[in-house]
Design a protein around this motif. Structure first.
Motif, PDB file in Angstrom:
ATOM      1  N   LYS A 175      48.184  39.944  44.153  1.00 10.04           N
ATOM      2  CA  LYS A 175      47.698  39.184  43.002  1.00 10.04           C
ATOM      3  C   LYS A 175      48.832  38.321  42.433  1.00 10.04           C
ATOM      4  CE  LYS A 175      43.949  41.499  43.619  1.00 10.04           C
ATOM      5  NZ  LYS A 175      42.779  40.854  44.267  1.00 10.04           N
ATOM      6  N   GLN A 176      48.470  37.098  42.039  1.00  5.64           N
ATOM      7  CA  GLN A 176      49.456  36.141  41.559  1.00  5.64           C
ATOM      8  C   GLN A 176      49.061  35.615  40.192  1.00  5.64           C
ATOM      9  OE1 GLN A 176      50.258  33.105  44.471  1.00  5.64           O
ATOM     10  NE2 GLN A 176      49.925  34.495  46.198  1.00  5.64           N
ATOM     11  N   GLY A 177      50.016  35.660  39.254  1.00  7.80           N
ATOM     12  CA  GLY A 177      49.720  35.202  37.907  1.00  7.80           C
ATOM     13  C   GLY A 177      49.495  33.711  37.808  1.00  7.80           C
ATOM     14  N   ASN A 178      50.074  32.934  38.740  1.00  5.73           N
ATOM     15  CA  ASN A 178      49.921  31.481  38.676  1.00  5.73           C
ATOM     16  C   ASN A 178      48.705  30.970  39.457  1.00  5.73           C
ATOM     17  OD1 ASN A 178      50.813  32.017  41.255  1.00  5.73           O
ATOM     18  ND2 ASN A 178      52.601  30.690  41.172  1.00  5.73           N
ATOM     19  N   SER A 179      47.872  31.878  39.912  1.00  5.16           N
ATOM     20  CA  SER A 179      46.674  31.474  40.652  1.00  5.16           C
ATOM     21  C   SER A 179      45.515  31.208  39.697  1.00  5.16           C
ATOM     22  CB  SER A 179      46.269  32.574  41.649  1.00  5.16           C
ATOM     23  OG  SER A 179      45.061  32.244  42.297  1.00  5.16           O
ATOM     24  N   GLY A 180      44.783  30.139  39.958  1.00  2.06           N
ATOM     25  CA  GLY A 180      43.611  29.827  39.139  1.00  2.06           C
ATOM     26  C   GLY A 180      42.373  30.582  39.581  1.00  2.06           C
ATOM     27  N   ASP A 181      42.472  31.284  40.685  1.00  2.00           N
ATOM     28  CA  ASP A 181      41.359  32.057  41.227  1.00  2.00           C
ATOM     29  C   ASP A 181      41.358  33.440  40.575  1.00  2.00           C
ATOM     30  OD1 ASP A 181      39.434  33.354  42.680  1.00  2.00           O
ATOM     31  OD2 ASP A 181      40.285  32.893  44.640  1.00  2.00           O
ATOM     32  N   THR A 182      40.285  33.782  39.890  1.00  2.00           N
ATOM     33  CA  THR A 182      40.217  35.080  39.191  1.00  2.00           C
ATOM     34  C   THR A 182      40.296  36.264  40.149  1.00  2.00           C
ATOM     35  OG1 THR A 182      37.794  34.948  39.234  1.00  2.00           O
ATOM     36  CG2 THR A 182      38.916  34.186  37.238  1.00  2.00           C
ATOM     37  N   SER A 183      39.907  36.056  41.397  1.00  2.00           N
ATOM     38  CA  SER A 183      40.002  37.141  42.365  1.00  2.00           C
ATOM     39  C   SER A 183      41.439  37.361  42.829  1.00  2.00           C
ATOM     40  CB  SER A 183      39.124  36.846  43.592  1.00  2.00           C
ATOM     41  OG  SER A 183      39.602  35.707  44.293  1.00  2.00           O
ATOM     42  N   ARG A 184      42.327  36.384  42.530  1.00  2.00           N
ATOM     43  CA  ARG A 184      43.719  36.491  42.937  1.00  2.00           C
ATOM     44  C   ARG A 184      44.674  36.723  41.776  1.00  2.00           C
ATOM     45  NH1 ARG A 184      45.482  34.710  47.915  1.00  2.00           N
ATOM     46  NH2 ARG A 184      47.346  35.839  47.218  1.00  2.00           N
ATOM     47  N   ASN A 185      44.207  36.636  40.528  1.00  2.00           N
ATOM     48  CA  ASN A 185      45.130  36.784  39.417  1.00  2.00           C
ATOM     49  C   ASN A 185      44.874  38.020  38.553  1.00  2.00           C
ATOM     50  OD1 ASN A 185      42.976  36.155  37.717  1.00  2.00           O
ATOM     51  ND2 ASN A 185      43.600  34.017  37.449  1.00  2.00           N
ATOM     52  N   ARG A 186      44.013  38.914  38.998  1.00  2.00           N
ATOM     53  CA  ARG A 186      43.786  40.155  38.262  1.00  2.00           C
ATOM     54  C   ARG A 186      43.199  41.213  39.176  1.00  2.00           C
ATOM     55  NH1 ARG A 186      40.645  39.158  33.327  1.00  2.00           N
ATOM     56  NH2 ARG A 186      41.482  37.055  33.457  1.00  2.00           N
ATOM     57  N   VAL A 187      43.322  42.485  38.722  1.00  2.00           N
ATOM     58  CA  VAL A 187      42.716  43.602  39.447  1.00  2.00           C
ATOM     59  C   VAL A 187      41.646  44.232  38.567  1.00  2.00           C
ATOM     60  CG1 VAL A 187      44.793  44.067  40.810  1.00  2.00           C
ATOM     61  CG2 VAL A 187      44.470  45.219  38.630  1.00  2.00           C
ATOM     62  N   VAL A 188      40.807  45.024  39.191  1.00  2.00           N
ATOM     63  CA  VAL A 188      39.646  45.570  38.488  1.00  2.00           C
ATOM     64  C   VAL A 188      40.045  46.473  37.326  1.00  2.00           C
ATOM     65  CG1 VAL A 188      37.568  46.984  38.757  1.00  2.00           C
ATOM     66  CG2 VAL A 188      38.252  45.429  40.588  1.00  2.00           C
ATOM     67  N   ASP A 189      41.090  47.310  37.498  1.00  2.00           N
ATOM     68  CA  ASP A 189      41.440  48.288  36.463  1.00  2.00           C
ATOM     69  C   ASP A 189      42.481  47.758  35.483  1.00  2.00           C
ATOM     70  OD1 ASP A 189      43.485  48.197  38.303  1.00  2.00           O
ATOM     71  OD2 ASP A 189      43.879  50.348  38.297  1.00  2.00           O
ATOM     72  N   SER A 190      42.637  46.442  35.369  1.00  2.00           N
ATOM     73  CA  SER A 190      43.646  45.870  34.482  1.00  2.00           C
ATOM     74  C   SER A 190      43.250  46.059  33.024  1.00  2.00           C
ATOM     75  CB  SER A 190      43.827  44.379  34.773  1.00  2.00           C
ATOM     76  OG  SER A 190      44.679  43.784  33.821  1.00  2.00           O
ATOM     77  N   ALA A 191      44.214  46.567  32.230  1.00  2.00           N
ATOM     78  CA  ALA A 191      43.979  46.724  30.793  1.00  2.00           C
ATOM     79  C   ALA A 191      44.512  45.531  30.014  1.00  2.00           C
ATOM     80  CB  ALA A 191      44.646  48.002  30.291  1.00  2.00           C
ATOM     81  N   GLY A 192      45.354  44.725  30.659  1.00  2.00           N
ATOM     82  CA  GLY A 192      45.983  43.607  29.970  1.00  2.00           C
ATOM     83  C   GLY A 192      45.485  42.245  30.388  1.00  2.00           C
ATOM     84  N   GLY A 193      44.423  42.209  31.165  1.00  2.00           N
ATOM     85  CA  GLY A 193      43.904  40.926  31.617  1.00  2.00           C
ATOM     86  C   GLY A 193      44.531  40.494  32.925  1.00  2.00           C
ATOM     87  N   LYS A 194      44.704  39.202  33.090  1.00  2.00           N
ATOM     88  CA  LYS A 194      45.238  38.693  34.358  1.00  2.00           C
ATOM     89  C   LYS A 194      46.743  38.945  34.456  1.00  2.00           C
ATOM     90  CE  LYS A 194      46.598  33.928  33.392  1.00  2.00           C
ATOM     91  NZ  LYS A 194      46.534  32.556  33.896  1.00  2.00           N
ATOM     92  N   VAL A 195      47.235  38.926  35.663  1.00  2.00           N
ATOM     93  CA  VAL A 195      48.656  39.129  35.920  1.00  2.00           C
ATOM     94  C   VAL A 195      49.434  37.984  35.267  1.00  2.00           C
ATOM     95  CG1 VAL A 195      50.414  39.279  37.725  1.00  2.00           C
ATOM     96  CG2 VAL A 195      48.161  40.305  38.092  1.00  2.00           C
ATOM     97  N   PRO A 196      50.530  38.279  34.548  1.00  2.00           N
ATOM     98  CA  PRO A 196      51.294  37.223  33.876  1.00  2.00           C
ATOM     99  C   PRO A 196      51.883  36.213  34.854  1.00  2.00           C
ATOM    100  CG  PRO A 196      51.925  39.393  33.070  1.00  2.00           C
ATOM    101  CD  PRO A 196      51.079  39.613  34.284  1.00  2.00           C
ATOM    102  N   ASN A 197      52.185  35.042  34.337  1.00  2.00           N
ATOM    103  CA  ASN A 197      52.824  34.017  35.144  1.00  2.00           C
ATOM    104  C   ASN A 197      54.198  34.493  35.618  1.00  2.00           C
ATOM    105  OD1 ASN A 197      53.040  31.491  36.369  1.00  2.00           O
ATOM    106  ND2 ASN A 197      54.076  30.602  34.603  1.00  2.00           N
TER     107      ASN A 197
END
Length: 276
Positions: A175-197
């Motif tokens: 997973k990459q924080g700088n990705s605009g694709d939601t399937s690539r910038n977060r995981v299902v069990d994330s409590a903080g939202g998308k992965v940071p930049n």
């Protein structure tokens, strides 16, 4: 048991000299067994030092935008040709590009990290989901690598910190924080939202391999300059010469105080300076 053996290990130069003695094993039996386990049995991966002239090319594998303290030493983590883990990596990388990122961890974790790789189930940080956290910035990973205490007889010093420079497969499980694709910038069990930049989160440990180890040594950080501490250290190493120089200065001072010409110019200086 191994910890106690490490604490009594003398510098390797001493051990090398003692190995030629007939009673070497009776004196250093536990130490020799430990070194054999570390240097001979654990041969995959093996560690190679990187020349100082190549440091910049290694760090340029991940061009940083933030200023960060460069390492004192860099080691390459290389695998044997028949390494099973390296073969798995190559098979997983087929059809994908790769890139590099940094991973910071405590010093005591690196024995396991080097020999068994980064494991997503061993990472405790889970704000943005369970997995292996890495960054495109060395300055982001450095705070996760506090100074630890190692073997006092090492030429690297007893206070060290390490950052791993890893190669990642550009796979959907990275997973990459700088990705605009939601399937690539977060995981299902994330409590903080998308992965940071500037962060990466790997949820499959087979997609990441350690390629380099950046080492920060307290001993190597010491500046070799002519400051007060460096000057005092020089005097400490040259005590006889320091004594002779001091004696010469003392004799010169006594001689000048009894010189009429010196007294004359001293009085003129005092008058012009307005001290009278």
């Amino acid at each position: 048991m191994q910890r106690k053996a490490i604490e009594i290990v003398p510098p390797l130069t001493i051990i090398y000299q003692e190995l030629h003695e007939p009673n070497a094993y009776s004196n250093y039996g536990t130490t020799i067994d430990l070194l054999y386990w570390v240097l001979i049995r654990l041969r995959d991966p093996y560690i190679k030092s990187v020349n100082k002239d190549c440091f910049e090319s290694v760090l340029q594998k991940v061009p940083s935008e933030m200023k960060a303290t460069p390492p004192n030493l860099i080691f390459q983590i290389a695998s044997a040709k028949q390494s099973t883990s390296e073969e798995k990596w190559k098979n997983a990388a087929q059809g994908h590009s790769t890139f590099y990122a940094y991973h910071g961890s405590r010093l005591e974790n690196f024995h396991s990290i080097i020999h068994y790789g980064l494991q997503q189930n061993m990472c405790k940080t889970a704000l943005f989901g369970k997995g292996i956290y890495l960054s495109s910035e060395l300055g982001v990973s450095l705070p996760y690598s506090p100074v630890g205490y190692g073997w006092g007889g090492s030429v690297l010093g007893s206070e060290l910190s390490c950052v791993a420079l890893c190669e990642l497969i550009n796979h959907p499980d990275v997973k990459q924080g700088n990705s605009g694709d939601t399937s690539r910038n977060r995981v299902v069990d994330s409590a903080g939202g998308k992965v940071p930049n500037k962060y990466y989160l790997v949820i499959n440990s087979e997609l990441v391999r350690i390629r380099y180890l950046l080492v920060y040594s307290q001993d190597f950080r010491a500046p070799r300059s002519t400051d007060r501490r460096g000057l005092m250290a020089w005097f400490g190493r040259h005590k006889l010469l320091t004594f002779v120089l001091g004696y010469i200065v003392l004799l010169t001072s006594v001689g000048l105080t009894h010189n009429k010409h010196v007294e004359k110019y001293y009085r003129l200086f005092v008058q012009k300076a307005g001290f009278d």
